[in-house]
Write a protein that holds these residues in place. Sequence first.
Motif, PDB file in Angstrom:
ATOM      1  N   UNK A 132      14.383  37.592  91.088  1.00 30.75           N
ATOM      2  CA  UNK A 132      15.793  37.238  89.948  1.00 30.75           C
ATOM      3  C   UNK A 132      15.735  35.525  90.139  1.00 30.75           C
ATOM      4  N   UNK A 133      15.443  34.872  91.112  1.00 24.98           N
ATOM      5  CA  UNK A 133      15.554  33.493  91.332  1.00 24.98           C
ATOM      6  C   UNK A 133      14.543  32.900  90.283  1.00 24.98           C
ATOM      7  N   UNK A 134      13.641  33.685  89.956  1.00 23.61           N
ATOM      8  CA  UNK A 134      12.475  33.035  88.954  1.00 23.61           C
ATOM      9  C   UNK A 134      12.857  33.528  87.471  1.00 23.61           C
ATOM     10  N   UNK A 135      14.069  33.994  87.079  1.00 19.25           N
ATOM     11  CA  UNK A 135      14.438  34.504  85.821  1.00 19.25           C
ATOM     12  C   UNK A 135      15.619  33.799  85.332  1.00 19.25           C
ATOM     13  N   UNK A 136      15.660  33.762  83.882  1.00 15.69           N
ATOM     14  CA  UNK A 136      17.087  33.371  83.228  1.00 15.69           C
ATOM     15  C   UNK A 136      16.969  34.364  82.309  1.00 15.69           C
ATOM     16  N   UNK A 137      18.352  34.724  81.989  1.00 19.52           N
ATOM     17  CA  UNK A 137      18.745  35.597  80.768  1.00 19.52           C
ATOM     18  C   UNK A 137      19.816  35.480  79.727  1.00 19.52           C
ATOM     19  N   UNK A 138      19.464  35.391  78.587  1.00 19.42           N
ATOM     20  CA  UNK A 138      20.774  35.312  77.586  1.00 19.42           C
ATOM     21  C   UNK A 138      20.717  36.610  76.859  1.00 19.42           C
ATOM     22  N   UNK A 139      22.030  36.956  76.757  1.00 16.81           N
ATOM     23  CA  UNK A 139      22.385  38.313  75.831  1.00 16.81           C
ATOM     24  C   UNK A 139      23.435  37.641  74.988  1.00 16.81           C
ATOM     25  N   UNK A 140      23.245  38.265  73.583  1.00 19.45           N
ATOM     26  CA  UNK A 140      24.526  37.876  72.675  1.00 19.45           C
ATOM     27  C   UNK A 140      24.680  39.234  71.998  1.00 19.45           C
ATOM     28  N   UNK A 141      25.761  39.742  71.930  1.00 21.82           N
ATOM     29  CA  UNK A 141      26.367  41.088  71.364  1.00 21.82           C
ATOM     30  C   UNK A 141      27.587  40.647  70.270  1.00 21.82           C
ATOM     31  N   UNK A 142      27.362  40.689  69.056  1.00 26.74           N
ATOM     32  CA  UNK A 142      28.349  40.088  68.049  1.00 26.74           C
ATOM     33  C   UNK A 142      28.758  38.824  68.505  1.00 26.74           C
ATOM     34  N   UNK A 143      30.161  38.709  68.720  1.00 24.99           N
ATOM     35  CA  UNK A 143      30.726  37.599  69.144  1.00 24.99           C
ATOM     36  C   UNK A 143      30.727  37.276  70.536  1.00 24.99           C
TER      37      UNK A 143
ATOM     38  N   UNK B  70      22.700  49.761  77.852  1.00 26.43           N
ATOM     39  CA  UNK B  70      22.666  49.195  79.084  1.00 26.43           C
ATOM     40  C   UNK B  70      21.865  47.703  79.274  1.00 26.43           C
ATOM     41  N   UNK B  71      20.717  47.636  78.450  1.00 28.06           N
ATOM     42  CA  UNK B  71      20.038  46.421  78.205  1.00 28.06           C
ATOM     43  C   UNK B  71      20.975  45.243  77.932  1.00 28.06           C
ATOM     44  N   UNK B  72      21.975  45.326  77.286  1.00 30.38           N
ATOM     45  CA  UNK B  72      22.824  44.160  76.840  1.00 30.38           C
ATOM     46  C   UNK B  72      24.121  44.052  77.691  1.00 30.38           C
ATOM     47  N   UNK B  73      24.336  45.202  78.442  1.00 32.73           N
ATOM     48  CA  UNK B  73      25.713  44.941  79.100  1.00 32.73           C
ATOM     49  C   UNK B  73      25.720  43.959  80.392  1.00 32.73           C
ATOM     50  N   UNK B  74      26.788  43.118  80.389  1.00 31.50           N
ATOM     51  CA  UNK B  74      26.702  42.306  81.591  1.00 31.50           C
ATOM     52  C   UNK B  74      26.794  43.185  82.861  1.00 31.50           C
ATOM     53  N   UNK B  75      25.905  42.674  83.777  1.00 26.63           N
ATOM     54  CA  UNK B  75      26.075  43.218  85.182  1.00 26.63           C
ATOM     55  C   UNK B  75      27.293  42.815  85.821  1.00 26.63           C
ATOM     56  N   UNK B  76      27.913  43.712  86.923  1.00 28.41           N
ATOM     57  CA  UNK B  76      29.120  43.405  87.672  1.00 28.41           C
ATOM     58  C   UNK B  76      28.775  42.145  88.454  1.00 28.41           C
ATOM     59  N   UNK B  77      27.631  41.881  88.972  1.00 26.30           N
ATOM     60  CA  UNK B  77      27.557  40.496  89.700  1.00 26.30           C
ATOM     61  C   UNK B  77      26.189  40.149  89.833  1.00 26.30           C
ATOM     62  N   UNK B  78      25.681  39.172  90.456  1.00 28.74           N
ATOM     63  CA  UNK B  78      24.389  38.669  90.334  1.00 28.74           C
ATOM     64  C   UNK B  78      23.507  39.692  91.176  1.00 28.74           C
ATOM     65  N   UNK B  79      23.917  40.272  92.243  1.00 29.37           N
ATOM     66  CA  UNK B  79      23.311  41.520  92.848  1.00 29.37           C
ATOM     67  C   UNK B  79      22.779  42.607  91.979  1.00 29.37           C
ATOM     68  N   UNK B  80      23.537  42.802  90.972  1.00 25.41           N
ATOM     69  CA  UNK B  80      23.267  43.876  90.128  1.00 25.41           C
ATOM     70  C   UNK B  80      22.284  43.556  89.040  1.00 25.41           C
ATOM     71  N   UNK B  81      21.839  42.384  88.893  1.00 24.86           N
ATOM     72  CA  UNK B  81      20.684  42.045  87.857  1.00 24.86           C
ATOM     73  C   UNK B  81      19.526  42.705  88.212  1.00 24.86           C
ATOM     74  N   UNK B  82      19.041  43.251  86.855  1.00 28.29           N
ATOM     75  CA  UNK B  82      17.826  44.043  87.018  1.00 28.29           C
ATOM     76  C   UNK B  82      16.910  43.282  86.125  1.00 28.29           C
TER      77      UNK B  82
END
Length: 282
Positions: free
Chosen positions: A114-125, A270-282
């Motif tokens: 996870x420390x080597x990754x960056x994620x951006x998600x956009x859903x509508x607005x 699920x691919x676009x849903x914001x995780x509840x916390x950093x620990x939940x990042x997949x």
Amino acid sequence: MVVVSIARSALWPFPKSNWFFSNLLAIGLIAVISITASAQKADPKDPKNAELGAQLIKQIIEARGGERYLNFKTLLSNGQFTPFDQGVSTVPTPFTYWLVPFDKERVDFGKGKKKDRRIQVNVGQTGWVYDGDAETLKDQTEQQLKSHVEDSQFDIDRILRLGWKAEGVSVRFAGREELRPGERADVVLIQMKPDVPVYLWLDRNTHLPLSITYEKSEAGGLVKSEYRFFQWVSYEGVKFPNIVDFYRDGLQQNRVNYSSVKLDVPITDDVFAKPASVKAIK
């Protein structure tokens, strides 16, 4: 390919580090696309040029794959993203991109931990970002969301599948521009708004796009943005460019190099849903 989210990601530029800090291709064509040594302009008042502009757009769609291109429901792609620093390429990083046209998209930069990754998600607005270096998970700012929505309207696939027929948008043949001695590109003007012209340069033999150029107001001035397309390849019956270069005011900002494109693959919310916390990042 929807490239705006990758080339104009809210996560870039990354801090300069060994992980992120290659390759040069088609230098001749890159140079000549920006040179208009001998332009042949079309009469903007001639109605035949509006008809020809629409005809050229339809030829692009057919060259891209026709109905197959217009009707795919999901897209999953992988590749390499290379930032440029003052026009010089730095170290590429892998990415994975999910799309449900055209209001759900996600791009992951990096692989593995996870420390080597960056994620951006956009859903509508709405949207969120994860920064592995800082181990932060945040909603996108109002400015980031606004920029994403504004930039997305210039995505070539959005324009070809939806935008060019939208209410208030006009299309016309703008003329021909010289690529090199004896070879010209057809130019189509897509007037998105009264003050937002978009120019699409086309290969006259293949009918595939060479570049798309537009100007938008940023920080009180006009900024010219340009995407240049190379190596069109058929993936599952639809042609996509393997290489997309992004320029800002004539200076290259990045390169997106695709290695695979899959269409109509299952992509759940699920691919676009914001995780509840950093620990939940997949």
